[in-house]
Design an enzyme around this catalytic site. Structure first.
Site, PDB file in Angstrom:
ATOM      1  N   HIS A   1       0.878  -1.191   0.000  1.00  0.00           N
ATOM      2  CA  HIS A   1       0.000   0.000   0.000  1.00  0.00           C
ATOM      3  C   HIS A   1       0.910   1.235   0.000  1.00  0.00           C
ATOM      4  O   HIS A   1       1.760   1.378  -0.864  1.00  0.00           O
ATOM      5  CB  HIS A   1      -0.936  -0.114   1.204  1.00  0.00           C
ATOM      6  CG  HIS A   1      -2.064   0.872   1.271  1.00  0.00           C
ATOM      7  ND1 HIS A   1      -2.423   1.695   0.235  1.00  0.00           N
ATOM      8  CD2 HIS A   1      -2.932   1.174   2.288  1.00  0.00           C
ATOM      9  CE1 HIS A   1      -3.455   2.448   0.593  1.00  0.00           C
ATOM     10  NE2 HIS A   1      -3.781   2.160   1.841  1.00  0.00           N
TER      11      HIS A   1
ATOM     12  N   HIS B   1      -1.866  -2.401  -9.693  1.00  0.00           N
ATOM     13  CA  HIS B   1      -2.931  -1.806  -8.880  1.00  0.00           C
ATOM     14  C   HIS B   1      -4.132  -2.733  -8.867  1.00  0.00           C
ATOM     15  O   HIS B   1      -4.433  -3.359  -9.877  1.00  0.00           O
ATOM     16  CB  HIS B   1      -3.353  -0.427  -9.432  1.00  0.00           C
ATOM     17  CG  HIS B   1      -4.086   0.391  -8.430  1.00  0.00           C
ATOM     18  ND1 HIS B   1      -5.447   0.316  -8.270  1.00  0.00           N
ATOM     19  CD2 HIS B   1      -3.628   1.264  -7.499  1.00  0.00           C
ATOM     20  CE1 HIS B   1      -5.792   1.126  -7.293  1.00  0.00           C
ATOM     21  NE2 HIS B   1      -4.722   1.714  -6.804  1.00  0.00           N
TER      22      HIS B   1
ATOM     23  N   ASP C   1       2.954   5.659  -6.704  1.00  0.00           N
ATOM     24  CA  ASP C   1       4.092   5.559  -5.795  1.00  0.00           C
ATOM     25  C   ASP C   1       5.427   5.512  -6.533  1.00  0.00           C
ATOM     26  O   ASP C   1       6.463   5.845  -5.959  1.00  0.00           O
ATOM     27  CB  ASP C   1       3.940   4.323  -4.895  1.00  0.00           C
ATOM     28  CG  ASP C   1       2.759   4.479  -3.975  1.00  0.00           C
ATOM     29  OD1 ASP C   1       2.645   5.545  -3.358  1.00  0.00           O
ATOM     30  OD2 ASP C   1       1.938   3.548  -3.882  1.00  0.00           O
TER      31      ASP C   1
HETATM   32  C1  LIG Z   1      -0.887  -3.355  -5.784  1.00  0.00           C
HETATM   33  C2  LIG Z   1      -0.948  -4.880  -5.826  1.00  0.00           C
HETATM   34  C3  LIG Z   1      -0.908  -5.418  -4.398  1.00  0.00           C
HETATM   35  C4  LIG Z   1      -2.249  -5.268  -6.511  1.00  0.00           C
HETATM   36  O1  LIG Z   1      -2.315  -6.612  -6.410  1.00  0.00           O
HETATM   37  P1  LIG Z   1      -3.497  -7.507  -7.002  1.00  0.00           P
HETATM   38  O2  LIG Z   1      -4.665  -6.744  -7.390  1.00  0.00           O
HETATM   39  O3  LIG Z   1      -3.709  -8.563  -5.990  1.00  0.00           O
HETATM   40  O4  LIG Z   1      -2.856  -8.036  -8.331  1.00  0.00           O
HETATM   41  P2  LIG Z   1      -2.223  -9.427  -8.489  1.00  0.00           P
HETATM   42  O5  LIG Z   1      -1.204  -9.654  -7.415  1.00  0.00           O
HETATM   43  O6  LIG Z   1      -3.335 -10.421  -8.590  1.00  0.00           O
HETATM   44  O7  LIG Z   1      -1.503  -9.256  -9.885  1.00  0.00           O
HETATM   45  C5  LIG Z   1      -1.828  -9.961 -11.043  1.00  0.00           C
HETATM   46  C6  LIG Z   1      -0.547 -10.513 -11.630  1.00  0.00           C
HETATM   47  O8  LIG Z   1       0.360  -9.438 -11.860  1.00  0.00           O
HETATM   48  C7  LIG Z   1       1.544  -9.645 -11.115  1.00  0.00           C
HETATM   49  N1  LIG Z   1       1.945  -8.382 -10.524  1.00  0.00           N
HETATM   50  C8  LIG Z   1       1.141  -7.436 -10.018  1.00  0.00           C
HETATM   51  N2  LIG Z   1       1.854  -6.435  -9.554  1.00  0.00           N
HETATM   52  C9  LIG Z   1       3.144  -6.760  -9.760  1.00  0.00           C
HETATM   53  C10 LIG Z   1       4.348  -6.114  -9.478  1.00  0.00           C
HETATM   54  N3  LIG Z   1       4.363  -4.934  -8.867  1.00  0.00           N
HETATM   55  N4  LIG Z   1       5.505  -6.714  -9.821  1.00  0.00           N
HETATM   56  C11 LIG Z   1       5.492  -7.902 -10.427  1.00  0.00           C
HETATM   57  N5  LIG Z   1       4.370  -8.570 -10.719  1.00  0.00           N
HETATM   58  C12 LIG Z   1       3.210  -7.996 -10.377  1.00  0.00           C
HETATM   59  C13 LIG Z   1       1.177 -10.628 -10.037  1.00  0.00           C
HETATM   60  O9  LIG Z   1       2.299 -11.356  -9.582  1.00  0.00           O
HETATM   61  C14 LIG Z   1       0.174 -11.478 -10.723  1.00  0.00           C
HETATM   62  O10 LIG Z   1       0.858 -12.395 -11.546  1.00  0.00           O
HETATM   63  P3  LIG Z   1       0.373 -13.916 -11.656  1.00  0.00           P
HETATM   64  O11 LIG Z   1      -1.019 -13.835 -12.196  1.00  0.00           O
HETATM   65  O12 LIG Z   1       1.370 -14.521 -12.551  1.00  0.00           O
HETATM   66  O13 LIG Z   1       0.407 -14.447 -10.262  1.00  0.00           O
HETATM   67  C15 LIG Z   1       0.225  -5.440  -6.636  1.00  0.00           C
HETATM   68  O14 LIG Z   1       0.187  -4.944  -7.952  1.00  0.00           O
HETATM   69  C16 LIG Z   1       1.552  -5.153  -5.982  1.00  0.00           C
HETATM   70  O15 LIG Z   1       1.973  -5.887  -5.091  1.00  0.00           O
HETATM   71  N6  LIG Z   1       2.253  -4.060  -6.407  1.00  0.00           N
HETATM   72  C17 LIG Z   1       3.507  -3.674  -5.797  1.00  0.00           C
HETATM   73  C18 LIG Z   1       3.253  -2.838  -4.555  1.00  0.00           C
HETATM   74  C19 LIG Z   1       2.713  -1.475  -4.890  1.00  0.00           C
HETATM   75  O16 LIG Z   1       3.230  -0.777  -5.745  1.00  0.00           O
HETATM   76  N7  LIG Z   1       1.686  -1.072  -4.137  1.00  0.00           N
HETATM   77  C20 LIG Z   1       1.070   0.234  -4.288  1.00  0.00           C
HETATM   78  C21 LIG Z   1      -0.295   0.128  -4.889  1.00  0.00           C
HETATM   79  S1  LIG Z   1      -0.970   1.714  -5.226  1.00  0.00           S
END
Ligand SMILES: CC(C)(COP(=O)(O)OP(=O)(O)OC[C@H]1O[C@@H](n2cnc3c(N)ncnc32)[C@H](O)[C@@H]1OP(=O)(O)O)[C@@H](O)C(=O)NCCC(=O)NCCS
Length: 394
Positions: free
Chosen positions: A241, A284, A337
């Site tokens: 987050h 996201h 971010d």
């Molecule tokens: C924000 C976040 C938690 C959203 O997660 P989510 O909605 O659960 O999305 P998912 O984790 O299901 O992502 C779908 C796919 O994209 C990948 N993915 C998503 N964000 C990624 C990232 N930042 N780096 C690498 N891979 C990523 C996931 O591993 C997943 O791959 P898979 O289907 O092979 O397992 C996630 O994108 C993340 O962890 N981002 C990094 C942290 C961040 O920047 N947070 C700030 C958000 S505003």
């Protein structure tokens, strides 16, 4: 007596509504913000419009009071914030006392913010009053005082005296400019104040994100605003987050070290993909075609870097390569971010204060949501899918 507990909800209903992480679930209503693939709106105003034409104080007023302020309303609101900036002696003492723990690393700035907000609650005459009027008064105090906490905390970290502790800053400075002044002891340039002001606008509100939802869950039990905000801060700290702005910059620093050791952005990314490392500042839960806020901050941050020269600009060049590879290979866009980390970095803001500055902004959204929840409350209490043992005798 039977040892089996009869289910209160049939398994079929619970399964039909199950979504891990509440993904895609409509968990409540809000008039504050809508987060859509096509745009981000605060009470109907689009984020580009606000970033270009509003100030953080105006946005905070909009969120709390429900409409765009006219000139007298804005002057009154700004005056109220300035009057509330000063923090009490007990919070100042806490910040002094916790300095060694921050230096040791057992206390991090986000945790210090959380405890300081808890302390503010203890001495706020309105703390236990959840009425509309009391919530509004508390919102203004919290919005006014969190930059003072962050600024004074930074003075403790830097081993400097607090900046104007009798007033909480310079009454002539805007919210954003005063935050930088309190953190550094120096009046910021107009450009620096503007960039931070825009970042505060972009971070102010984002409907049912994890920290705001946390605030609403706490408020939904009829608990108090300060307690709910403490929960919000704890939720925001996590690197999935708000903590992502710090984590994104730390990642860029690791890439820089990798490059200096003979590697490339491409080779770093390849290794990250192979080891399934999450690239911080990317992805996201809602935006799948890009975060509307990211390009706004990217342009401003790059301009700051351009004026400073190649040493600063290099971070944005590395960032561009990371974005290109993420888009080409994973079809994942940067979130706000990512440019925020680089922007604050080239402005010289210490990395551990990036997420606290996010707090200084999101405080406005949290307080508005807590007030909205209290004003039209229903306990938030979802179900869970049971995965444990079948009923059995003790
Ligand atoms: C924000 C976040 C938690 C959203 O997660 P989510 O909605 O659960 O999305 P998912 O984790 O299901 O992502 C779908 C796919 O994209 C990948 N993915 C998503 N964000 C990624 C990232 N930042 N780096 C690498 N891979 C990523 C996931 O591993 C997943 O791959 P898979 O289907 O092979 O397992 C996630 O994108 C993340 O962890 N981002 C990094 C942290 C961040 O920047 N947070 C700030 C958000 S505003």
């Amino acid at each position: 007596m039977s040892t089996a507990t009869p289910p209160t909800v049939s398994k079929e209903i619970a399964d039909a509504n199950f979504a891990k992480g509440l993904e895609g679930i409509m968990a409540g209503e809000t008039a504050l913000c809508s987060v859509e693939q096509g745009g981000l709106f605060y009470r109907g105003y689009e984020i580009h419009d606000l970033a270009k034409n509003a100030t953080f104080e105006e946005v905070a007023f909009l969120l709390l009071e429900g409409h765009k302020p006219d000139a007298p309303e804005l002057a009154r609101f700004k005056g109220e914030l300035v009057a509330e900036r000063k923090i009490s002696g007990s919070v100042l003492q806490f910040l002094k006392d916790i300095g060694p723990a921050i230096k040791r690393g057992t206390a991090v700035p986000m945790d210090v913010c959380r405890t300081a907000v808890g302390l503010l609650g203890h001495i706020d005459a309105d703390c236990q009053d959840n009425s509309v009027a009391a919530n509004l008064r508390k919102s203004k105090r919290l919005i006014a005082q969190i930059p003072t906490i962050i600024g004074h905390m930074q003075s403790v970290i830097d081993g400097r005296p607090f900046v104007e502790p009798e007033t909480g800053g310079d009454a002539r400075l805007s919210h954003a400019a005063n935050l930088l002044y309190l953190m550094t002891g120096k009046k910021p340039s107009d450009e620096a104040a503007h960039v931070v002001d825009v970042s505060l606008i972009l971070y102010a509100e984002h409907d049912f994100n994890a920290s705001t939802f946390t605030c609403r869950v706490i408020a939904g039990t009829l608990s108090d605003m300060h307690g709910a905000v403490c929960g919000g801060i704890a939720a925001l700290k996590g690197s999935l987050h708000g903590g992502a702005n710090e984590a994104a910059m730390e990642m860029l620093k690791r890439i820089d070290v990798h490059i200096k050791a003979g590697g490339t952005v491409e080779s770093y990314m390849q290794r990250a993909f192979e080891t399934k490392e999450k690239l911080m500042g990317f992805g996201h839960r809602v935006y799948k075609n890009g975060d509307h806020r990211a390009p706004i901050l990217s342009v401003l941050g790059r301009e700051v870097a351009r004026k400073q020269g190649p040493e600063s600009l290099k971070w944005f060049d590395i960032g561009d390569k990371v974005q290109k590879i993420m888009l080409e290979q994973k079809k994942i866009y940067p979130n706000v971010d990512f440019p925020c980390g680089m922007t604050y970095f080239v402005m010289g803001i210490p990395v551990p204060q990036y997420t606290p500055i996010f707090v200084a902004s999101r405080m406005s959204g949290w307080c508005a949501h807590i007030s909205e929840q209290h004003a039209n409350n229903r306990l938030i209490r979802p179900l869970s899918r049971y995965t444990g043992e079948a009923p059995r005798a003790w």
